[in-house]
Design a protein around this motif. Structure first.
Motif, mmCIF file in Angstrom:
data_model
loop_
_atom_site.group_PDB
_atom_site.id
_atom_site.type_symbol
_atom_site.label_atom_id
_atom_site.label_comp_id
_atom_site.label_asym_id
_atom_site.label_seq_id
_atom_site.Cartn_x
_atom_site.Cartn_y
_atom_site.Cartn_z
ATOM 1 N N ALA A 223 42.510 33.539 32.946
ATOM 2 C CA ALA A 223 42.217 34.555 34.090
ATOM 3 C C ALA A 223 42.910 33.907 35.462
ATOM 4 C CB ALA A 223 40.943 35.139 34.194
ATOM 5 N N GLY A 224 42.299 32.743 35.630
ATOM 6 C CA GLY A 224 42.831 31.692 36.830
ATOM 7 C C GLY A 224 44.357 31.598 36.925
ATOM 8 N N LYS A 225 44.696 30.911 35.837
ATOM 9 C CA LYS A 225 46.078 30.755 35.935
ATOM 10 C C LYS A 225 47.183 31.803 35.646
ATOM 11 C CE LYS A 225 49.343 27.993 33.244
ATOM 12 N NZ LYS A 225 49.455 27.077 32.000
ATOM 13 N N GLY A 226 46.520 32.743 35.216
ATOM 14 C CA GLY A 226 47.508 33.884 35.010
ATOM 15 C C GLY A 226 47.383 35.040 36.535
ATOM 16 N N LEU A 227 46.446 34.592 37.273
ATOM 17 C CA LEU A 227 46.716 35.370 38.584
ATOM 18 C C LEU A 227 47.610 34.574 39.289
ATOM 19 C CD1 LEU A 227 42.780 36.318 39.049
ATOM 20 C CD2 LEU A 227 44.776 37.942 39.047
ATOM 21 N N ALA A 228 47.309 33.057 39.465
ATOM 22 C CA ALA A 228 48.234 32.268 40.038
ATOM 23 C C ALA A 228 49.567 32.250 39.832
ATOM 24 C CB ALA A 228 47.419 30.892 39.861
ATOM 25 N N LEU A 229 49.965 32.627 38.550
ATOM 26 C CA LEU A 229 51.315 32.689 38.273
ATOM 27 C C LEU A 229 51.834 34.046 38.213
ATOM 28 C CD1 LEU A 229 51.422 30.292 35.131
ATOM 29 C CD2 LEU A 229 52.732 30.001 37.050
ATOM 30 N N HIS A 230 51.011 35.088 38.847
ATOM 31 C CA HIS A 230 51.661 36.377 38.764
ATOM 32 C C HIS A 230 52.589 36.698 39.829
ATOM 33 C CE1 HIS A 230 51.305 40.718 37.629
ATOM 34 N NE2 HIS A 230 50.686 40.379 36.769
ATOM 35 N N MET A 231 53.537 37.437 39.410
ATOM 36 C CA MET A 231 54.691 37.815 40.260
ATOM 37 C C MET A 231 54.326 38.730 41.225
ATOM 38 S SD MET A 231 57.217 35.676 39.653
ATOM 39 C CE MET A 231 58.334 36.410 40.356
ATOM 40 N N ASP A 232 53.261 39.612 40.880
ATOM 41 C CA ASP A 232 52.757 40.778 41.995
ATOM 42 C C ASP A 232 51.800 40.172 42.592
ATOM 43 O OD1 ASP A 232 54.685 42.376 41.471
ATOM 44 O OD2 ASP A 232 53.677 43.253 39.637
ATOM 45 N N VAL A 233 51.021 39.001 42.777
ATOM 46 C CA VAL A 233 49.980 38.449 43.689
ATOM 47 C C VAL A 233 50.769 37.954 44.668
ATOM 48 C CG1 VAL A 233 48.119 36.781 43.709
ATOM 49 C CG2 VAL A 233 48.475 38.232 41.706
ATOM 50 N N ALA A 234 50.330 38.366 46.062
ATOM 51 C CA ALA A 234 50.927 37.778 47.118
ATOM 52 C C ALA A 234 50.270 36.480 47.767
ATOM 53 C CB ALA A 234 50.849 38.899 48.110
ATOM 54 N N LYS A 235 49.073 36.344 47.370
ATOM 55 C CA LYS A 235 48.225 35.280 47.808
ATOM 56 C C LYS A 235 47.153 34.944 46.768
ATOM 57 C CE LYS A 235 45.639 33.434 51.960
ATOM 58 N NZ LYS A 235 45.436 33.660 53.151
ATOM 59 N N VAL A 236 46.755 33.748 46.610
ATOM 60 C CA VAL A 236 45.678 33.042 45.940
ATOM 61 C C VAL A 236 44.853 32.386 47.105
ATOM 62 C CG1 VAL A 236 44.943 31.196 44.280
ATOM 63 C CG2 VAL A 236 46.910 32.950 43.736
ATOM 64 N N SER A 237 43.696 32.889 47.086
ATOM 65 C CA SER A 237 42.779 31.800 47.914
ATOM 66 C C SER A 237 41.566 31.341 46.858
ATOM 67 C CB SER A 237 42.008 32.964 48.887
ATOM 68 O OG SER A 237 41.013 32.463 49.795
ATOM 69 N N PHE A 238 41.636 30.076 46.679
ATOM 70 C CA PHE A 238 40.716 29.221 45.774
ATOM 71 C C PHE A 238 39.890 28.550 46.587
ATOM 72 C CE2 PHE A 238 40.443 25.398 43.661
ATOM 73 C CZ PHE A 238 39.986 25.631 42.460
ATOM 74 N N ASN A 256 56.344 33.284 42.501
ATOM 75 C CA ASN A 256 56.747 33.990 43.375
ATOM 76 C C ASN A 256 56.649 33.182 44.847
ATOM 77 O OD1 ASN A 256 54.115 34.399 43.522
ATOM 78 N ND2 ASN A 256 54.429 36.676 44.029
ATOM 79 N N MET A 257 56.399 32.108 44.964
ATOM 80 C CA MET A 257 55.949 31.265 46.347
ATOM 81 C C MET A 257 55.052 31.937 46.869
ATOM 82 S SD MET A 257 59.744 30.067 47.376
ATOM 83 C CE MET A 257 59.185 29.256 48.886
ATOM 84 N N LYS A 258 53.960 32.298 46.223
ATOM 85 C CA LYS A 258 52.838 33.310 46.748
ATOM 86 C C LYS A 258 52.328 32.160 47.916
ATOM 87 C CE LYS A 258 50.802 34.193 42.904
ATOM 88 N NZ LYS A 258 52.070 33.859 42.031
ATOM 89 N N ARG A 259 51.520 32.695 48.605
ATOM 90 C CA ARG A 259 50.893 31.695 49.589
ATOM 91 C C ARG A 259 49.672 31.365 49.049
ATOM 92 N NH1 ARG A 259 50.627 34.708 55.705
ATOM 93 N NH2 ARG A 259 52.750 35.497 55.553
ATOM 94 N N VAL A 260 49.131 30.081 49.363
ATOM 95 C CA VAL A 260 47.968 29.574 48.516
ATOM 96 C C VAL A 260 47.142 29.080 49.757
ATOM 97 C CG1 VAL A 260 47.149 27.491 47.064
ATOM 98 C CG2 VAL A 260 49.475 28.832 46.656
ATOM 99 N N ALA A 261 45.818 29.442 49.515
ATOM 100 C CA ALA A 261 44.922 29.059 50.607
ATOM 101 C C ALA A 261 43.895 28.307 49.905
ATOM 102 C CB ALA A 261 44.004 30.091 51.111
#
Length: 494
Positions: A223-238, A256-261
């Motif tokens: 679930a965590g990895k799937g969200l972090a790799l998802h092309m439609d997720v704009a940001k991961v806050s971890f 997709n070079m999503k933002r990472v916090a």
């Protein structure tokens, strides 16, 4: 008639084992995992866990809700009103939310009732208050041009949170993300999954549109990895370990070079200088700083850098204060220390205590499984003295009730030892000298500094670290702005 005890309330509790997607309770398709009560080893519930298909569904529902504008384009004051009602409902649900986290991860029930649940509601209200304060700008331009900037939500935000503060850390993420107008997919830690779905249900009850706040339970590897790799997720806050935080950055680059916090590990020093104002107060605060929440705190003050001038006096006072920290049943209101989150984590902490002994540090007290509590994942609060700054217990994050006293000789040595770590989350400074306080605050490499106190502050205070403790800031107005993006519009007139 007497009120029912927390044990009686717990016995009548029914656990929700499903997740929450699109405004509905959903049975996930990845099988089930057991969540365990660390106080006695009993199985609380079998929780349905996410497959990649469930991750995709949650993100798709979040994206659909975002594009509909039901939340992302809701009038600011209306969005604020929903979040205010959300906070009220959290306070109304204090008993349920407190019981769920206490049973799930061992946190003392009194801490949940007096700290975690009220703080969660307060965080949501603060974030709500920021909504109509997020303004754009106009700039000085030629007469035939109008230039202005606006702030817009990002889209779908994945919030991946730890088990040490299941409710509060979730709210630290979702509150600013929702205030910014985003949709959210929350993935709780698999060790503490119970309270998150109730948060999402309360949001919808408060008037939040379906699909804006989704929860999926499951393993980090799926679930965590799937969200972090998802092309439609704009940001991961971890929030979590430094090791997994680094993976979040890798996954962003692979997708997709999503933002990472990131808010990751810590090895917080408390610099106790020879001229500190009150040894008794410093010792009491230092004991709280490492033994509170069983030491399972990212900014726990685990390294006590004590000036040689006051070493013995401070040590005597600290050991006396530590006697008040006693592991016990977390459902008793008098308890200030519960079990560690899992038996696996208990073994990890006990292993670090063995490592400390092998490396030559002296175990002054504790570090054992308390008598009579062998059925739970308990560890008695421990103190090591004579710790060298290069020892593993002085360098590596233990995430348990283990304090290490490191003697230092003056300001220069204290700065050197404090900064000799990969982490830089927080630090405590104790001194009566104003110049010393400001110099140490400037020189110590940490994102949050407390002077003559520890772990204090309010919602205006950014929380986050330097170095490998992460890159983000939680709480504060900047945290809300970080869930938005700026747009520049240049208009040619005439």
């Amino acid at each position: 008639m007497t009120s029912p005890t927390w044990h009686e309330k717990a016995a009548n509790l029914k656990f929700e084992t499903r997740s929450f997607i699109g405004g509905e309770m959903v049975e996930l398709t990845g099988g089930h995992f057991e969540t365990i009560n660390p106080a006695d080893g009993s199985v609380l519930a079998a929780i349905s866990q996410a497959s990649q298909a469930d991750v995709d569904r949650a993100v798709a529902d979040g994206l659909k809700a975002f594009k509909s504008g039901s939340w992302s384009r809701m009038a600011p004051r209306d969005r604020m009103a929903v979040l205010y009602r959300f906070a009220d409902l959290i306070e109304d649900s204090v008993e349920l939310l407190a019981l769920l986290d206490t049973l799930d991860m061992g946190k003392p029930i009194n801490d949940m009732v007096t700290i975690d649940v009220p703080s969660a509601a307060h965080t949501i209200r603060f974030s709500a208050e920021c909504i109509d304060k997020m303004t754009g700008t106009t700039t000085a331009t030629p007469d035939n041009v109008l230039h202005y900037t606006t702030r817009e939500p990002l889209g779908v935000v994945a919030c991946i949170v730890p088990w040490n503060y299941p409710l509060l850390m979730a709210v630290w993420k979702i509150a600013p993300a929702l205030a910014g107008g985003n949709s959210v997919v929350l993935k709780p830690a698999e060790q503490s999954p119970l309270s998150a779905v109730h948060l999402a249900r309360l949001f919808v009850e408060a008037g939040g549109p379906p699909g804006v706040f989704n929860v999926i339970n499951g393993m980090g590897e799926v679930a965590g990895k799937g969200l972090a790799l998802h092309m439609d997720v704009a940001k991961v806050s971890f929030t979590g370990s430094t090791e997994v935080g680094k993976l979040m950055m890798i996954y962003s680059g692979q997708s997709n070079m999503k933002r990472v916090a990131l808010e990751c590990g810590g090895k917080t020093p408390q610099l106790l200088m020879g001229d500190l104002p009150d040894i008794a107060t410093a010792a009491k605060t230092a004991a709280w700083g490492i033994y509170n929440n069983m030491g399972e705190v990212c900014n726990a003050g685990s390294r006590l850098l004590v000036d040689k001038k006051i070493h013995d006096e401070f040590l005597f006072s600290f050991m006396r204060e530590a006697e008040s920290w006693v592991p016990a049943d977390p459902l008793l209101e008098s308890t200030n220390m519960g079990p560690l989150v899992t038996f696996e984590h208990q073994k990890r902490v006990l292993n670090y205590i063995d490592i400390g002994k092998q490396d030559g540090a002296q175990l002054a007290f504790g570090g054992n499984v308390p008598q009579g509590l062998e059925k739970g994942a308990y560890v008695a609060p421990a103190l090591f003295t004579g710790v060298g700054p290069k020892m593993r217990i002085a360098q590596e994050e233990i995430f348990g009730p283990v304090a290490a006293v490191i003697p230092v000789d003056g300001i220069e040595n204290a700065i050197e030892v404090a900064n000799d770590t990969i982490y830089g989350l927080a630090a405590g400074i104790w001194t009566s000298d104003l110049s010393t306080a400001h110099r140490l605050a400037r020189e110590v490499e940490a994102g949050t500094i407390w002077v003559n106190c520890f772990d204090e502050g309010d919602m205006t205070q950014p929380f986050g670290g330097y170095k490998q403790s992460g890159s983000a800031r939680d709480k504060c107005m900047d945290a809300v702005l970080a869930y938005t993006q700026s747009k520049s519009t240049w208009v040619k007139l005439g």
